[in-house]
Design a protein around this motif. Structure first.
Motif, PDB file in Angstrom:
ATOM      1  N   ARG A 114       0.852  -1.189   0.000  1.00 55.27           N
ATOM      2  CA  ARG A 114       0.000   0.000   0.000  1.00 55.27           C
ATOM      3  C   ARG A 114       0.882   1.231   0.000  1.00 55.27           C
ATOM      4  N   TRP A 115       0.649   2.078  -0.994  1.00 57.05           N
ATOM      5  CA  TRP A 115       1.440   3.289  -1.178  1.00 57.05           C
ATOM      6  C   TRP A 115       0.569   4.515  -1.016  1.00 57.05           C
ATOM      7  N   CYS A 116       1.187   5.579  -0.598  1.00 60.85           N
ATOM      8  CA  CYS A 116       0.517   6.874  -0.555  1.00 60.85           C
ATOM      9  C   CYS A 116       1.569   7.914  -0.937  1.00 60.85           C
ATOM     10  N   ARG A 117       1.270   8.704  -1.948  1.00 62.38           N
ATOM     11  CA  ARG A 117       2.230   9.738  -2.352  1.00 62.38           C
ATOM     12  C   ARG A 117       2.131  10.901  -1.377  1.00 62.38           C
ATOM     13  N   VAL A 118       3.286  11.324  -0.879  1.00 60.61           N
ATOM     14  CA  VAL A 118       3.366  12.429   0.067  1.00 60.61           C
ATOM     15  C   VAL A 118       4.424  13.392  -0.468  1.00 60.61           C
ATOM     16  N   GLY A 119       3.962  14.432  -1.160  1.00 62.88           N
ATOM     17  CA  GLY A 119       4.899  15.368  -1.777  1.00 62.88           C
ATOM     18  C   GLY A 119       5.737  14.663  -2.835  1.00 62.88           C
ATOM     19  N   GLN A 120       7.054  14.702  -2.673  1.00 65.60           N
ATOM     20  CA  GLN A 120       7.976  14.080  -3.618  1.00 65.60           C
ATOM     21  C   GLN A 120       8.308  12.637  -3.251  1.00 65.60           C
ATOM     22  N   GLN A 121       7.724  12.122  -2.185  1.00 63.00           N
ATOM     23  CA  GLN A 121       8.036  10.775  -1.715  1.00 63.00           C
ATOM     24  C   GLN A 121       6.796   9.885  -1.728  1.00 63.00           C
ATOM     25  N   TYR A 122       7.028   8.601  -1.464  1.00 66.41           N
ATOM     26  CA  TYR A 122       5.958   7.624  -1.338  1.00 66.41           C
ATOM     27  C   TYR A 122       6.039   6.991   0.040  1.00 66.41           C
ATOM     28  N   ALA A 123       4.917   6.957   0.740  1.00 65.56           N
ATOM     29  CA  ALA A 123       4.866   6.282   2.035  1.00 65.56           C
ATOM     30  C   ALA A 123       4.443   4.841   1.775  1.00 65.56           C
ATOM     31  N   LEU A 124       5.160   3.910   2.363  1.00 64.50           N
ATOM     32  CA  LEU A 124       4.872   2.484   2.229  1.00 64.50           C
ATOM     33  C   LEU A 124       4.734   1.885   3.607  1.00 64.50           C
ATOM     34  N   HIS A 161       7.593   3.449   5.773  1.00 66.02           N
ATOM     35  CA  HIS A 161       8.834   3.967   5.187  1.00 66.02           C
ATOM     36  C   HIS A 161       8.486   5.037   4.163  1.00 66.02           C
ATOM     37  N   PHE A 162       9.300   6.070   4.085  1.00 65.64           N
ATOM     38  CA  PHE A 162       9.151   7.106   3.073  1.00 65.64           C
ATOM     39  C   PHE A 162      10.268   6.920   2.060  1.00 65.64           C
ATOM     40  N   LEU A 163       9.867   6.672   0.807  1.00 65.91           N
ATOM     41  CA  LEU A 163      10.819   6.313  -0.241  1.00 65.91           C
ATOM     42  C   LEU A 163      10.778   7.300  -1.397  1.00 65.91           C
ATOM     43  N   GLN A 164      11.929   7.469  -2.038  1.00 66.48           N
ATOM     44  CA  GLN A 164      12.021   8.287  -3.239  1.00 66.48           C
ATOM     45  C   GLN A 164      11.402   7.542  -4.414  1.00 66.48           C
ATOM     46  N   GLU A 165      11.174   8.238  -5.512  1.00 69.35           N
ATOM     47  CA  GLU A 165      10.527   7.636  -6.683  1.00 69.35           C
ATOM     48  C   GLU A 165      11.309   6.454  -7.239  1.00 69.35           C
ATOM     49  N   SER A 166      12.632   6.517  -7.221  1.00 66.65           N
ATOM     50  CA  SER A 166      13.425   5.388  -7.742  1.00 66.65           C
ATOM     51  C   SER A 166      13.188   4.122  -6.920  1.00 66.65           C
ATOM     52  N   ALA A 167      13.046   4.262  -5.613  1.00 66.31           N
ATOM     53  CA  ALA A 167      12.749   3.108  -4.761  1.00 66.31           C
ATOM     54  C   ALA A 167      11.340   2.597  -5.034  1.00 66.31           C
ATOM     55  N   TYR A 168      10.401   3.520  -5.211  1.00 63.97           N
ATOM     56  CA  TYR A 168       9.020   3.139  -5.540  1.00 63.97           C
ATOM     57  C   TYR A 168       8.987   2.318  -6.834  1.00 63.97           C
ATOM     58  N   GLU A 169       9.664   2.801  -7.877  1.00 65.88           N
ATOM     59  CA  GLU A 169       9.680   2.094  -9.166  1.00 65.88           C
ATOM     60  C   GLU A 169      10.340   0.723  -9.042  1.00 65.88           C
ATOM     61  N   THR A 170      11.393   0.639  -8.249  1.00 65.80           N
ATOM     62  CA  THR A 170      12.088  -0.635  -8.049  1.00 65.80           C
ATOM     63  C   THR A 170      11.177  -1.640  -7.352  1.00 65.80           C
ATOM     64  N   VAL A 171      10.527  -1.220  -6.290  1.00 63.88           N
ATOM     65  CA  VAL A 171       9.626  -2.114  -5.556  1.00 63.88           C
ATOM     66  C   VAL A 171       8.451  -2.529  -6.444  1.00 63.88           C
ATOM     67  N   GLN A 172       7.885  -1.590  -7.176  1.00 63.60           N
ATOM     68  CA  GLN A 172       6.769  -1.920  -8.065  1.00 63.60           C
ATOM     69  C   GLN A 172       7.183  -2.955  -9.110  1.00 63.60           C
ATOM     70  N   ALA A 173       8.383  -2.843  -9.645  1.00 61.07           N
ATOM     71  CA  ALA A 173       8.871  -3.820 -10.630  1.00 61.07           C
ATOM     72  C   ALA A 173       8.989  -5.199  -9.987  1.00 61.07           C
ATOM     73  N   LEU A 174       9.490  -5.247  -8.752  1.00 62.61           N
ATOM     74  CA  LEU A 174       9.659  -6.531  -8.065  1.00 62.61           C
ATOM     75  C   LEU A 174       8.339  -7.108  -7.583  1.00 62.61           C
ATOM     76  N   VAL A 175       7.317  -6.283  -7.410  1.00 61.84           N
ATOM     77  CA  VAL A 175       5.983  -6.786  -7.091  1.00 61.84           C
ATOM     78  C   VAL A 175       5.453  -7.584  -8.285  1.00 61.84           C
ATOM     79  N   GLN A 176       5.736  -7.096  -9.491  1.00 59.96           N
ATOM     80  CA  GLN A 176       5.260  -7.755 -10.702  1.00 59.96           C
ATOM     81  C   GLN A 176       5.863  -9.144 -10.861  1.00 59.96           C
ATOM     82  N   GLN A 177       7.168  -9.266 -10.587  1.00 59.59           N
ATOM     83  CA  GLN A 177       7.834 -10.564 -10.667  1.00 59.59           C
ATOM     84  C   GLN A 177       9.210 -10.469 -10.030  1.00 59.59           C
TER      85      GLN A 177
END
Length: 116
Positions: free
Chosen positions: A34-44, A53-69
């Motif tokens: 579960r993600w929530c965008r908070v300004g320039q970061q994503y809360a997970l 955890h508050f993550l930058q967009e690069s971390a968000y994209e990495t986790v999303q890719a690994l969720v897929q497979q």
């Protein structure tokens, strides 16, 4: 979470680098995070340890890719478009940045290597 048959995780980034490149990474959070965008970061929210955890967009994209497979670092670089032709020095910087990100996400318990 590593099982009892997996080797212990390296504690330092220097020890993590050669080990991480050979592993297949995945997101052990069960259902999609579960993600929530908070300004320039994503809360997970991590239900495994109850932490947010508050993550930058690069971390968000990495986790999303690994969720897929689950993926190796090489496959993850391709998925994220980080494997494009670059000069050797720039490619090493990109690879080092992804290694650091994997190390940080692993230490937070957001991603994990598949057991051997």
């Amino acid at each position: 979470m590593a099982d009892r048959l997996s080797p212990p995780l390296p504690v330092t980034l220097q020890g993590f680098a050669p080990w991480a490149a050979e592993r297949v990474w995945y997101v052990p959070l069960g259902s999609p995070p579960r993600w929530c965008r908070v300004g320039q970061q994503y809360a997970l929210y991590n239900p495994l340890n109850g932490a947010t955890h508050f993550l930058q967009e690069s971390a968000y994209e990495t986790v999303q890719a690994l969720v897929q497979q689950p993926m190796t670092m090489t496959a993850l670089m391709a998925c994220l478009g980080l494997d494009e032709a670059r000069e050797e020095a720039e490619a090493q910087v990109v690879q080092s940045g992804l290694l650091r990100l994997l190390w940080e996400l692993d230490n937070l318990g957001i991603i994990a290597p598949l057991p051997c």
